[in-house]
Design a protein around this motif. Sequence first.
Motif, PDB file in Angstrom:
ATOM      1  N   TYR A   1      43.797  56.684  47.942  1.00  0.00           N
ATOM      2  CA  TYR A   1      43.924  56.112  49.286  1.00  0.00           C
ATOM      3  C   TYR A   1      43.697  57.217  50.313  1.00  0.00           C
ATOM      4  O   TYR A   1      43.910  58.403  50.016  1.00  0.00           O
TER       5      TYR A   1
ATOM      6  N   TYR B   1      43.261  53.220  39.142  1.00  0.00           N
ATOM      7  CA  TYR B   1      43.683  54.575  39.527  1.00  0.00           C
ATOM      8  C   TYR B   1      45.098  54.828  39.030  1.00  0.00           C
ATOM      9  O   TYR B   1      45.871  53.888  38.847  1.00  0.00           O
TER      10      TYR B   1
ATOM     11  N   ARG C   1      47.085  51.796  37.397  1.00  0.00           N
ATOM     12  CA  ARG C   1      47.074  50.448  37.950  1.00  0.00           C
ATOM     13  C   ARG C   1      45.673  49.880  37.758  1.00  0.00           C
ATOM     14  O   ARG C   1      44.685  50.578  37.994  1.00  0.00           O
TER      15      ARG C   1
ATOM     16  N   HIS D   1      42.347  46.866  42.081  1.00  0.00           N
ATOM     17  CA  HIS D   1      42.895  45.800  42.922  1.00  0.00           C
ATOM     18  C   HIS D   1      42.627  46.098  44.389  1.00  0.00           C
ATOM     19  O   HIS D   1      42.301  47.227  44.758  1.00  0.00           O
TER      20      HIS D   1
ATOM     21  N   HIS E   1      44.561  45.279  48.190  1.00  0.00           N
ATOM     22  CA  HIS E   1      45.817  44.792  48.793  1.00  0.00           C
ATOM     23  C   HIS E   1      45.545  43.942  50.034  1.00  0.00           C
ATOM     24  O   HIS E   1      44.644  44.261  50.833  1.00  0.00           O
TER      25      HIS E   1
END
Length: 335
Positions: free
Chosen positions: A167, A201, A222, A225, A227
């Motif tokens: 991120y 990630y 994870r 995906h 969010h």
Amino acid sequence: MDFSQVKLPPIMDMNADTITENTIAMNSGNPDLRSKYVLERLVHHLHDFARETRLSTAEWSQGIQFLTAVGQICTDVRQEFILLSDVLGLSLLVDAIDHPKPAASTEGTVLGPFHTHEAELVTPGTQISKDENGEPLLVICTVKDTNGRPIDDVMVDIWETDSGGFYDVQHADKDGPDGRCAMRSGEDGVFWFKAIKPVSYPIPHDGPVGKFLMGVHRHPYRPAHMHFMFDKPGFDKLTTAVYDRIDPYITSDAVFGVKDSLVVDFLPLDAATAAQHLTEEEQKNLSAWSLLKYDFVLVSEKEAAGLRDANSLAALEALGKRMKVYNGLPVPDVD
Ligand SMILES: [Fe+2]
């Protein structure tokens, strides 16, 4: 406060059998019914945990040191306690209890530690990722109520990693928000944007939570995906994500976020849809693009609150507890 004037119940004879009732009695002056109840149950379960496991002093000390390390690694942009809650399954449990969803609506999932309030408000069609190494993705979504009516002017927050699985806030040299945006749904409930295809990630695992995962032989990954968070007055706030069906970690998410209804297919982008949404330049590279379509369904605040109250009272009645709802949360019904 004059501590000599504080009235407390007399406590005596501390031993393993009486310490719980003594501690609860000492906390019983709490004037707030809900926090009094929560604290009472916390002490009860914490003490029962020690009694049931016959917790040793060395183990107690190890636990204190672990929680200390979790606190010490936290910064403005690193929230190790949320990670700990996530990997212990607590985050998902609390979301499920506090935001119950009727069958016809979109399920929620974990917020995770990487949502920020920095996202720029963008117009439909904006590319939210600056990462040129990512695989281009067109995302077309709708947001509706449980009767199938489009909801306009919903504030939607969207966030994803770059192609390396990081991120923006995880890059020390970041230059403004990247891989995230806020946008409003249109009159037809539609919101659409360009992004990059999400990748799996690892959650940050160079700290105490990572050590914990290694210790119990779990991986930190994870599945890929994206969010989403939805906010509009009158509707229950929805925090959710959609997950890539073919991701190798889809059945072993480190933070337990995957739900069947949130698993999606990233499809090849067809020429007709591309012609409507991509520039001529982008269409030249059509085969590189994927398409994500998803219809989100929000629940009204009233419906969510009614369901939450009914679920709470039924769950506690099953445990033999007589409760009432006070300010939207259960407390003992002692009247
Ligand atoms: Fe995430």
